[in-house]
Design an enzyme around this catalytic site. Sequence first.
Site, PDB file in Angstrom:
ATOM      1  CE  LYS A 191      -4.229   1.232  -0.311  1.00 17.46           C
ATOM      2  NZ  LYS A 191      -4.959   0.817  -1.497  1.00 17.46           N
ATOM      3  CB  SER A 389      -7.621   1.254  -3.579  1.00 21.56           C
ATOM      4  OG  SER A 389      -7.456   1.287  -2.173  1.00 21.56           O
TER       5      SER A 389
END
Length: 591
Positions: A191, A389
Amino acid sequence: MKDFLKYTLATVTGIIAVSAVMMFLGIISLIGMLASEQSKPKVKDNSVFVLSLSGAMQERSEDDVFSQITGNAPAVVGLEDVLNSIRKAKDDDNIKGIYIEAGMFVPDSPASTQAIRKQLADFKESGKWIVAYADAYTQSTYYICSVADKVLLNPQGVVDWRGLAAQPIFLKDLMAKFGVKMQLAKVGKYKSAPEMFTADKMSGPNREQVAAYINGIWDTMLTDVAQSRKLSKQRLDAYADSMVTLAAAEELVKMKMVDKLVYASDVKGEIKRLLGIDADRKINQLTLADMKNLPGADNGKGGEVAVYYAYGDVVDTNPGGINTEACIAGDKVCSDLEELADDDDVKAVVLRVNSGGGSAYASEQIWHAVTKLRERKPVVVSMGGMAASGGYYLSCAANYIYAEPTTLTGSIGIFGMFPDFSGLLTDKLGIKFDEVTTNKHSAFGTMARPFNAEEMAYLNAYIDRGYRLFIKRVAEGRKMSTANVDSIAQGRVWLGSDALKAKLVDGLGGIDDAVAKAAELAKLTDYNTAAYPAQPTWMEQIMAVSSANGNYLDEQLRQTLGEYYAPFKLIKDINRHNAIQARMPYMITIK
């Protein structure tokens, strides 16, 4: 008597003012209707569709009444319009070919250029021809135009062909100069979105995933161009390494990168020869605006497949105003999907997603709306340049998911990022704070100090809980175990072709494939399509313009700063973002 005259005069003045405004609006309306009526072209025999690849492109263009009235071209080209126009040109027997005029074209993603190229290849399969010309081909326009039967170049022109590079921007040190730093809580080793604010270079996992997807995109480009130009991928790769971008135009012909060198004034002669008309005859041309106003093919009246466009950042609510960036506003999208669920004429829905994510809260709300919609009719997702996402979060509940091979998707993970302004306020500006509290964490979130270790532990637990919910949503939608999802999650970005292997998507294809699948799931043999949400009316555009003065400075900065406008605006608006984010890096820069 004086008061009577005063009030009478005020009333008359008011009536005149209102009448003038209504007359003005009526004239605008009439002009708009006339412009719309006059803009419906008649396709003459032996016509050519002229596709100008220049300017910026996004999923949809916005109908601009002022552009229609003045005749100015819209500032943004819509991928929707380009694909539909090529499709219409293929189906119209009076249109014999497409002439592509390549300029300074800024597509929103490699997947969008691939979609255009694929649609052009389908056009060629109908037996019609394509000719492309440029004074200078950018890498994106050359990729698209390489599908043409003839690739023409100015004798002094260039072809930009050098491979791909990703250059993330890091703002940590810049922010430190102002005494600002970010406090981070995240889940997922891949991430990488917060790195822009918390690091000064790419982490190892981020470098790994970026290398994987830009090499995958480049391999796709090599494969497609090699097939069209009848060159090997190895040779094209070698051309990129040899700085063919700076090669003489004559060498590009020898390399088979282009077919012929001609000046712009001589292109018409090439087109006339293909049309079989005399040199002194005029070419019947249709522009993108003309094609947009042509009626499309109607497959029947058996039912409607709605195509709902969701692109831009995922936000809780739309900030409003004109010239604002396109966004996926949670409250509006949920309301729109509920209306589509209630509409008995709509038999299936295609959700066209092009987003790197954003607010985790809004993503969850849209996910819920999609699950409720799916209970009543089939939902198929068509992924554009990105559906990652938060963009993947709101997609994962669909019955079926299509991605382009170069779509960026996955990135299953969330983070919380909280600016610490105490260095700016205390060290830079000399502002001092004191406090009195009733409980241990009464001052949680204060600007006077950063979070302490215990508070960060609470935040990390909160973020981890959000990640587990994201994993659960994906597992439910994709019929996988949470452990399996976690193994391919961790915030990792996948190309569409790799996401298919990981079972994050069901098939590779574009919006046409998604529409066909939606119709199949709804058991429709005859159907028509309609695009949602509706474009703003001319009245809404006029009202928006009247309140747009506040955006003038932003527009001037955009023109002045160019590619550096995005990071500037990101810092300027950082406090407006939801602190808990499910998103890819804020800026994906592939050159």
